[in-house]
Design a protein around this motif. Structure first.
Motif, PDB file in Angstrom:
ATOM      1  N   TRP A  14      -2.143  -7.769  -5.244  1.00 44.12           N
ATOM      2  CA  TRP A  14      -2.838  -6.529  -4.871  1.00 44.12           C
ATOM      3  C   TRP A  14      -4.356  -6.727  -4.839  1.00 44.12           C
ATOM      4  CZ3 TRP A  14      -6.285  -4.961  -8.456  1.00 44.12           C
ATOM      5  CH2 TRP A  14      -6.094  -5.403  -9.768  1.00 44.12           C
ATOM      6  N   ILE A  43      -0.951   1.502  -3.430  1.00 44.81           N
ATOM      7  CA  ILE A  43      -1.589   0.904  -4.602  1.00 44.81           C
ATOM      8  C   ILE A  43      -2.850   1.729  -4.835  1.00 44.81           C
ATOM      9  CG2 ILE A  43      -2.650  -1.147  -5.601  1.00 44.81           C
ATOM     10  CD1 ILE A  43       0.261  -1.646  -4.971  1.00 44.81           C
ATOM     11  N   LEU A 102       1.068   0.869  -8.736  1.00 40.44           N
ATOM     12  CA  LEU A 102       1.907   1.007  -7.552  1.00 40.44           C
ATOM     13  C   LEU A 102       2.547   2.372  -7.702  1.00 40.44           C
ATOM     14  CD1 LEU A 102       3.562   0.020  -5.080  1.00 40.44           C
ATOM     15  CD2 LEU A 102       5.123  -1.039  -6.715  1.00 40.44           C
TER      16      LEU A 102
END
Length: 116
Positions: A14, A43, A102
């Motif tokens: 991420w 995210i 998330l």
């Protein structure tokens, strides 16, 4: 539409994503951006001290904390935590030192405590 796949997100992948503004102190990378009656997955990257005012869940909200600690009125959730917020539940969310989650919403949340 084919299945969507995102390799390496749980292993800090991420960090390489492009984020855009979402709320004050929070940026977002959309994995699936739904509409007013469709699920969304994203995210969220919270800066230290950032938060979301009290809100109600119109649909199931699922959170996986990827980094840092997210908090609400029910407790603190460090990296690796999975939090389920069922339909009708309410809370506000904050982080002291910053966090990345998330998040999946079945339906958009209803903000109850927005400052005017």
């Amino acid at each position: 539409m084919p299945n969507l796949s995102f390799a390496g997100l749980l292993d800090d992948g991420w960090r390489d994503l492009a984020f855009e503004p979402f709320r004050d102190g929070i940026s977002v990378h959309w994995l699936l951006k739904g509409g007013p009656v469709e699920p969304s997955v994203a995210i969220l990257n919270y800066r230290p001290g950032a938060g979301v005012p009290r809100h109600r869940h119109a649909g199931l909200e699922t959170i996986v904390v990827l980094d840092g600690t997210q908090s609400d009125e029910n407790g603190d959730y460090p990296a690796g935590s999975v939090v389920l917020n069922p339909v009708g539940t309410e809370h506000s969310v904050w982080t002291k030192d910053g966090c990345v989650v998330l998040i999946q919403w079945d339906l958009p949340v209803i903000i109850l405590g927005e400052a005017k």
